[in-house]
Design a protein around this motif. Structure first.
Motif, PDB file in Angstrom:
ATOM      1  N   VAL A  40     -62.388 -12.575  31.438  1.00  0.00           N
ATOM      2  CA  VAL A  40     -61.868 -13.827  31.994  1.00  0.00           C
ATOM      3  C   VAL A  40     -62.390 -14.974  31.142  1.00  0.00           C
ATOM      4  O   VAL A  40     -63.590 -15.243  31.107  1.00  0.00           O
ATOM      5  N   HIS A  42     -62.313 -19.093  29.892  1.00  0.00           N
ATOM      6  CA  HIS A  42     -62.050 -20.418  30.453  1.00  0.00           C
ATOM      7  C   HIS A  42     -60.652 -20.895  30.090  1.00  0.00           C
ATOM      8  O   HIS A  42     -60.021 -21.647  30.840  1.00  0.00           O
ATOM      9  N   ASP A  44     -58.023 -19.178  30.172  1.00  0.00           N
ATOM     10  CA  ASP A  44     -57.071 -18.669  31.169  1.00  0.00           C
ATOM     11  C   ASP A  44     -56.811 -19.737  32.230  1.00  0.00           C
ATOM     12  O   ASP A  44     -55.666 -19.995  32.609  1.00  0.00           O
ATOM     13  N   LEU A  45     -57.884 -20.345  32.693  1.00  0.00           N
ATOM     14  CA  LEU A  45     -57.767 -21.388  33.714  1.00  0.00           C
ATOM     15  C   LEU A  45     -57.073 -22.626  33.165  1.00  0.00           C
ATOM     16  O   LEU A  45     -56.215 -23.226  33.825  1.00  0.00           O
ATOM     17  N   HIS A  46     -57.429 -23.009  31.933  1.00  0.00           N
ATOM     18  CA  HIS A  46     -56.773 -24.166  31.310  1.00  0.00           C
ATOM     19  C   HIS A  46     -55.258 -23.962  31.233  1.00  0.00           C
ATOM     20  O   HIS A  46     -54.478 -24.884  31.473  1.00  0.00           O
ATOM     21  N   THR A  49     -53.045 -23.886  34.543  1.00  0.00           N
ATOM     22  CA  THR A  49     -52.951 -25.199  35.184  1.00  0.00           C
ATOM     23  C   THR A  49     -52.364 -26.265  34.263  1.00  0.00           C
ATOM     24  O   THR A  49     -52.362 -27.449  34.589  1.00  0.00           O
ATOM     25  N   ILE A 324     -60.479 -13.025  41.645  1.00  0.00           N
ATOM     26  CA  ILE A 324     -60.293 -13.878  40.477  1.00  0.00           C
ATOM     27  C   ILE A 324     -60.381 -15.358  40.832  1.00  0.00           C
ATOM     28  O   ILE A 324     -60.912 -16.151  40.054  1.00  0.00           O
ATOM     29  N   HIS A 325     -59.907 -15.763  42.007  1.00  0.00           N
ATOM     30  CA  HIS A 325     -59.959 -17.187  42.346  1.00  0.00           C
ATOM     31  C   HIS A 325     -61.393 -17.659  42.561  1.00  0.00           C
ATOM     32  O   HIS A 325     -61.765 -18.756  42.143  1.00  0.00           O
ATOM     33  N   TYR A 328     -62.870 -18.057  39.138  1.00  0.00           N
ATOM     34  CA  TYR A 328     -62.455 -19.310  38.507  1.00  0.00           C
ATOM     35  C   TYR A 328     -63.278 -20.487  39.031  1.00  0.00           C
ATOM     36  O   TYR A 328     -63.718 -21.343  38.262  1.00  0.00           O
ATOM     37  N   LYS A 329     -63.482 -20.530  40.340  1.00  0.00           N
ATOM     38  CA  LYS A 329     -64.262 -21.632  40.921  1.00  0.00           C
ATOM     39  C   LYS A 329     -65.692 -21.613  40.401  1.00  0.00           C
ATOM     40  O   LYS A 329     -66.268 -22.656  40.077  1.00  0.00           O
ATOM     41  N   MET A 331     -66.637 -20.267  37.585  1.00  0.00           N
ATOM     42  CA  MET A 331     -66.589 -20.559  36.159  1.00  0.00           C
ATOM     43  C   MET A 331     -66.550 -22.069  35.919  1.00  0.00           C
ATOM     44  O   MET A 331     -67.198 -22.578  34.999  1.00  0.00           O
ATOM     45  N   GLU A 332     -65.796 -22.794  36.734  1.00  0.00           N
ATOM     46  CA  GLU A 332     -65.719 -24.251  36.602  1.00  0.00           C
ATOM     47  C   GLU A 332     -67.081 -24.901  36.821  1.00  0.00           C
ATOM     48  O   GLU A 332     -67.379 -25.947  36.241  1.00  0.00           O
TER      49      GLU A 332
END
Length: 347
Positions: A40, A42, A44-46, A49, A324-325, A328-329, A331-332
């Motif tokens: 995973v 970062h 991926d999140l960028h 969104t 995964i959610h 992500y939180k 990871m942020e």
């Protein structure tokens, strides 16, 4: 077509959720491998969104992919069914431009085909990434892994590993050099491992004093808390290289002040806002501000082989895809030591 299970974002505002789609059939030069683990990143999140640019939806993220071959095309030479295989951030390029011919496919002059959120070379369909149970990739962009390695911990090498290995090799960082690694996250912890392995004197620059113990365990020789003006003052003019792995906005000018004359700050993190750089930050010491992407396929294979020979892997937390959610939180917030990896058996 090959029916494929995945987790996908249907648009930039919709959380990842189970999705089924069809991958292309295995062509003469293709390798199909079932995915065992996917890191995973970062980015991926960028991308889901639309932080960097408009995405192609539905989007299946994931570009740190390891698995085992289940089918090969008639003209495939280097893989057979049952082999381990891996794919990183790209799955194709023009293969004929000046850069591609120099094994720099990541800088393909026509644009490399990204593992996800990109279009196939023929424009027929989008590419879909590793948050899925299987993938089909041209042989030239499939990487070999040695049996016996920790596959889950190897997965992040396909992005975090090569993104830090490539610039350190390009600038020939090693013995006699003082290297600072800015940020101790997924990229930064690999930068520390490679810097130490290459023989440099490594300092971690971090806003978090709590990460000093981890930095030392990873092999760093020194640690500087960048929120402490006295520590920053003491470090001024110290480093030959700074490997900047931070993806959040930060003061480039302050960090440039830490370079020695002729020093170089290498950006591999990607903040979503442009940085402001004063000319005097560069002029006063003939300093360089540079950037580096991933490596080409040849260099990525070199990196994987080097890591296998020197027992270098990523420090990971293995997760179920349903989490995964939460990942992500975390990871942020920087709450991961140091890379999440999805066990794709949980898909």
């Amino acid at each position: 077509m090959i029916e494929t299970k995945a987790y996908a974002a249907q648009d930039e505002k919709t959380p990842l959720a189970p999705w089924t789609f069809e991958r292309r059939e295995v062509g003469p030069h293709d390798v199909q491998f079932d995915i065992l683990f996917c890191g995973v990143c970062h980015s991926d999140l960028h991308q889901i969104t639309n932080d960097w640019f408009p995405g192609i939806f539905p989007m299946v993220p994931g570009h740190e992919i390891v698995g085992r071959v289940v089918k090969v095309g008639d003209h495939v030479k280097n893989f057979k069914v049952g082999d381990l295989a891996a794919t990183g951030c790209m799955v194709d390029s023009c293969q004929v431009c000046e850069n591609c011919k120099q094994d720099l496919e990541q800088y393909c002059l026509e644009g490399s085909t990204q593992t996800y959120n990109s279009m196939e070379r023929d424009g027929s369909m989008p590419t879909y990434g590793g948050y899925s149970n299987t993938i089909v990739v041209r042989e030239e962009f499939v990487l070999q892994l040695k049996e016996g390695v920790d596959l889950a911990a190897v997965a992040p090498l396909l992005c975090a590993g090569i993104t830090t290995y490539s610039p350190l090799k390009h600038w020939k960082v090693g013995k006699g050099h003082k290297l600072a690694v800015l940020g101790l996250g997924g990229l930064g912890h690999m930068g520390v491992k490679f810097g130490v392995a290459f023989g440099a004197e490594v300092t971690v620059l971090s806003t978090s004093a709590s990460k000093e113990e981890d930095a030392k365990k990873l092999g760093a020789h020194h640690f500087v808390v960048t929120k402490d003006p006295e520590q920053i003052k003491a470090a001024a003019g110290t480093f030959d290289f700074i490997l900047d792995t931070v993806s959040a906005p930060h003061d480039f000018n302050m960090y440039l002040s830490l370079l020695r004359t002729n020093g170089t700050m290498i950006c591999v993190g990607v903040p979503n806002e442009p940085a402001s750089v004063a000319a005097f930050s560069l002029l006063g010491g003939r300093k360089s501000l540079a950037g580096s992407g991933i490596g080409g396929i040849k260099e990525t294979q070199e990196m994987l082989d080097y890591c296998a020979e020197n027992n270098i892997v990523s420090d990971i937390e293995l997760i179920d895809i349903k989490d995964i959610h939460t990942a992500y939180k975390r990871m942020e917030k920087g709450d991961v030591r140091y890379r999440f990896v999805i066990d794709m058996a949980t898909l």
